[in-house]
Write a protein that holds these residues in place. Structure first.
Motif: not given
Length: 193
Positions: A102-108, A118-120
């Motif tokens: 749940w930390e930082g940024e991610t590609v979704y 992204a998780g939400m």
């Protein structure tokens, strides 16, 4: 309802619970003869909605791990849903429960998001499309209030782009006595009975 922000542990728990609820609607008895049934999600019958969800959940597992989806990533549903989904849902819950998910940024998909967004979005997908599948197969659907609250919060946050891109339909009218889940569904374009 609490206005305290939900942290990573709480969000991971919500995602795991939403995954369990979806899993309850993916059994052979529910889907074996239902593939061609229409769903409340106008573009999808049960088969296409199952394929969409499989791709989204696979993508989300990679997003949680901050890993790119492989070029030949397993996003196509090649087995019946009641066989294909349980391991994908287990991987999804484990990926979002991992430290740092749940930390930082991610590609979704084709966009980069803060990991909590992204998780939400995944929580919302599990909840709204879980309801779509349950409704298409004539089953009732319930979701925990905190899960619905998270799904509604992210739906509101992304609604402009989601409507522009056709991910949400036009908002429909919810009954005056609508539950929070029914209000979320109407907001995302579902017709609530």
């Amino acid at each position: 309802m609490s206005t305290t922000p939900v942290g990573p542990v709480g969000l991971a728990d919500q995602l795991a619970r939403a995954a369990r609820v979806l899993r309850a609607h993916l059994g052979e008895a529910d889907l074996a003869d239902a593939c061609e049934l229409p769903t409340p999600c106008a573009e999808f019958d049960v088969r296409r909605l199952s394929e969409h969800l499989f791709g989204v959940l696979t993508l989300s597992s990679y997003a949680a791990a901050k890993e790119p989806l492989p070029a030949a990533g397993p996003t196509a549903l090649t087995e019946v849903p009641w066989v294909a989904f349980p391991p994908v849902l287990d991987r999804l819950a484990a990926a979002w429960a991992a430290p740092g998910a749940w930390e930082g940024e991610t590609v979704y998909g084709s966009s980069t998001y803060p990991a909590p967004v992204a998780g939400m979005i995944t929580i919302m997908e599990l909840t709204v499309h879980g309801w779509d599948l349950a409704t298409a197969t004539g089953r009732s659907f319930t979701a925990d209030d905190d899960v619905v609250a998270t799904a509604a919060a992210i739906a509101a946050r992304i609604s402009e782009g989601a409507r522009t891109n056709g991910f949400f339909g036009p908002e429909t009218d919810a009954p005056a006595d609508a539950t929070p889940l029914e209000r979320l569904l109407a907001f995302t374009g579902r017709k609530v009975p």
